[in-house]
Design a protein around this motif. Structure first.
Motif, PDB file in Angstrom:
ATOM      1  N   SER A  60      -0.427  -7.086  16.703  1.00 54.45           N
ATOM      2  CA  SER A  60       0.286  -7.943  15.751  1.00 54.45           C
ATOM      3  C   SER A  60      -0.536  -8.147  14.481  1.00 54.45           C
ATOM      4  O   SER A  60      -0.010  -8.080  13.359  1.00 54.45           O
ATOM      5  N   SER A  61      -1.856  -8.375  14.669  1.00 55.59           N
ATOM      6  CA  SER A  61      -2.729  -8.554  13.505  1.00 55.59           C
ATOM      7  C   SER A  61      -2.798  -7.283  12.672  1.00 55.59           C
ATOM      8  O   SER A  61      -2.732  -7.322  11.438  1.00 55.59           O
ATOM      9  N   LEU A  62      -2.904  -6.136  13.368  1.00 54.62           N
ATOM     10  CA  LEU A  62      -2.956  -4.860  12.645  1.00 54.62           C
ATOM     11  C   LEU A  62      -1.647  -4.585  11.916  1.00 54.62           C
ATOM     12  O   LEU A  62      -1.654  -4.074  10.782  1.00 54.62           O
ATOM     13  N   ASN A  63      -0.516  -4.935  12.546  1.00 55.28           N
ATOM     14  CA  ASN A  63       0.777  -4.758  11.882  1.00 55.28           C
ATOM     15  C   ASN A  63       0.877  -5.634  10.645  1.00 55.28           C
ATOM     16  O   ASN A  63       1.405  -5.222   9.604  1.00 55.28           O
ATOM     17  N   SER A  64       0.353  -6.889  10.772  1.00 57.40           N
ATOM     18  CA  SER A  64       0.376  -7.797   9.623  1.00 57.40           C
ATOM     19  C   SER A  64      -0.493  -7.249   8.489  1.00 57.40           C
ATOM     20  O   SER A  64      -0.083  -7.239   7.320  1.00 57.40           O
ATOM     21  N   LYS A  65      -1.696  -6.767   8.860  1.00 62.23           N
ATOM     22  CA  LYS A  65      -2.576  -6.186   7.837  1.00 62.23           C
ATOM     23  C   LYS A  65      -1.965  -4.927   7.244  1.00 62.23           C
ATOM     24  O   LYS A  65      -2.095  -4.672   6.039  1.00 62.23           O
ATOM     25  N   LEU A  66      -1.303  -4.134   8.096  1.00 62.75           N
ATOM     26  CA  LEU A  66      -0.643  -2.920   7.597  1.00 62.75           C
ATOM     27  C   LEU A  66       0.459  -3.273   6.606  1.00 62.75           C
ATOM     28  O   LEU A  66       0.615  -2.614   5.570  1.00 62.75           O
ATOM     29  N   LYS A  67       1.223  -4.339   6.929  1.00 63.34           N
ATOM     30  CA  LYS A  67       2.287  -4.777   6.008  1.00 63.34           C
ATOM     31  C   LYS A  67       1.678  -5.250   4.681  1.00 63.34           C
ATOM     32  O   LYS A  67       2.185  -4.918   3.603  1.00 63.34           O
ATOM     33  N   GLU A  68       0.580  -6.038   4.773  1.00 58.90           N
ATOM     34  CA  GLU A  68      -0.069  -6.495   3.549  1.00 58.90           C
ATOM     35  C   GLU A  68      -0.584  -5.314   2.732  1.00 58.90           C
ATOM     36  O   GLU A  68      -0.435  -5.274   1.506  1.00 58.90           O
ATOM     37  N   THR A  69      -1.207  -4.342   3.440  1.00 62.09           N
ATOM     38  CA  THR A  69      -1.723  -3.164   2.746  1.00 62.09           C
ATOM     39  C   THR A  69      -0.592  -2.368   2.108  1.00 62.09           C
ATOM     40  O   THR A  69      -0.704  -1.886   0.971  1.00 62.09           O
ATOM     41  N   THR A  70       0.525  -2.233   2.847  1.00 63.42           N
ATOM     42  CA  THR A  70       1.676  -1.500   2.316  1.00 63.42           C
ATOM     43  C   THR A  70       2.245  -2.212   1.089  1.00 63.42           C
ATOM     44  O   THR A  70       2.574  -1.567   0.082  1.00 63.42           O
ATOM     45  N   ASP A  71       2.361  -3.550   1.174  1.00 61.49           N
ATOM     46  CA  ASP A  71       2.865  -4.311   0.025  1.00 61.49           C
ATOM     47  C   ASP A  71       1.929  -4.176  -1.173  1.00 61.49           C
ATOM     48  O   ASP A  71       2.384  -4.008  -2.316  1.00 61.49           O
ATOM     49  N   SER A  72       0.608  -4.270  -0.890  1.00 64.11           N
ATOM     50  CA  SER A  72      -0.360  -4.128  -1.983  1.00 64.11           C
ATOM     51  C   SER A  72      -0.282  -2.744  -2.599  1.00 64.11           C
ATOM     52  O   SER A  72      -0.319  -2.587  -3.824  1.00 64.11           O
ATOM     53  N   LEU A  73      -0.157  -1.734  -1.733  1.00 64.07           N
ATOM     54  CA  LEU A  73      -0.052  -0.361  -2.227  1.00 64.07           C
ATOM     55  C   LEU A  73       1.214  -0.176  -3.056  1.00 64.07           C
ATOM     56  O   LEU A  73       1.203   0.485  -4.104  1.00 64.07           O
ATOM     57  N   LYS A  74       2.312  -0.794  -2.585  1.00 63.33           N
ATOM     58  CA  LYS A  74       3.564  -0.686  -3.338  1.00 63.33           C
ATOM     59  C   LYS A  74       3.426  -1.371  -4.702  1.00 63.33           C
ATOM     60  O   LYS A  74       3.898  -0.849  -5.717  1.00 63.33           O
TER      61      LYS A  74
END
Length: 206
Positions: A99-113
């Protein structure tokens, strides 16, 4: 023929001895101190006695062996429960990590976007526009300024040509005016002389 018969008898005897030896070794391996619960039950079954009473078969088991088997079963159950709790905790930890990795992945994806959008866009008059739109606006402005520049150059040259023509016309007009004034002055002088001559003639005739 008798030799072959003796040979077969020896082979059969050795085979039976090997079978009994394997059974004995298997029985020796069975114990309440080691092995699986199933093997311990097999050991208890083999070590139990039996008797018949009133037409029914009863198995007699030593209470100490039964207590030991019960303890072993409970220990196995407790160990299984402990292992199940450990596995459950491990699964919970893994789920939390996922769950934490998914949250970080979402944050990273949003930042990348966001970075990609900022990279693909530019600020124009305080508003974010895409590079393609920015390029269209920029080239439109440049082409518009070039057209205005060429129009200004055209009008300036046109005005310069008209000014030069006006200066030439003015010069010619001044020249014509001077010629006309000179001719008029000459005619006036000629007429004055003629008038003076007539006056002089008139005076002489009296």
């Amino acid at each position: 023929m008798k030799g072959f018969s003796k040979f077969y008898i020896v082979i059969a005897f050795l085979t039976c001895n090997l079978h009994f030896a394997q059974q004995s070794a298997q029985q020796e391996e069975l114990s309440l101190d080691s092995g699986s619960i199933e093997s311990q039950f097999e050991y208890l079954y083999k070590k139990s006695g039996n008797y018949n009473a009133e037409g029914k078969r009863y198995e007699v088991v030593r209470i100490i062996s039964l207590d030991k088997l019960k303890k072993n079963v409970l220990d196995s159950v407790n160990a299984s429960n402990k292992k199940a709790i450990e596995l459950k905790n491990t699964i919970s930890n893994h789920e939390a990590t996922i769950s934490s990795l998914n949250s970080k992945l979402k944050e990273t994806t949003d930042s990348l976007k966001t970075v990609s959008n900022e990279k693909d866009s530019m600020s124009f008059l305080g508003a974010q526009v895409s590079k393609a739109t920015y390029n269209v606006i920029l080239w439109t402005v440049i082409i518009g300024l070039l057209l205005l520049f060429f129009l200004f150059v055209y009008k300036f040259r046109r005005s310069n040509i008209l000014t030069q023509e006006a200066k030439v016309n003015l010069s010619e007009l001044e020249t014509e005016y001077e010629d006309h004034r000179r001719r008029a002055l000459e005619r006036e002088q000629k007429i004055s002389r003629q008038l003076q001559d007539e006056i002089n003639k008139y005076k002489k005739s009296k």
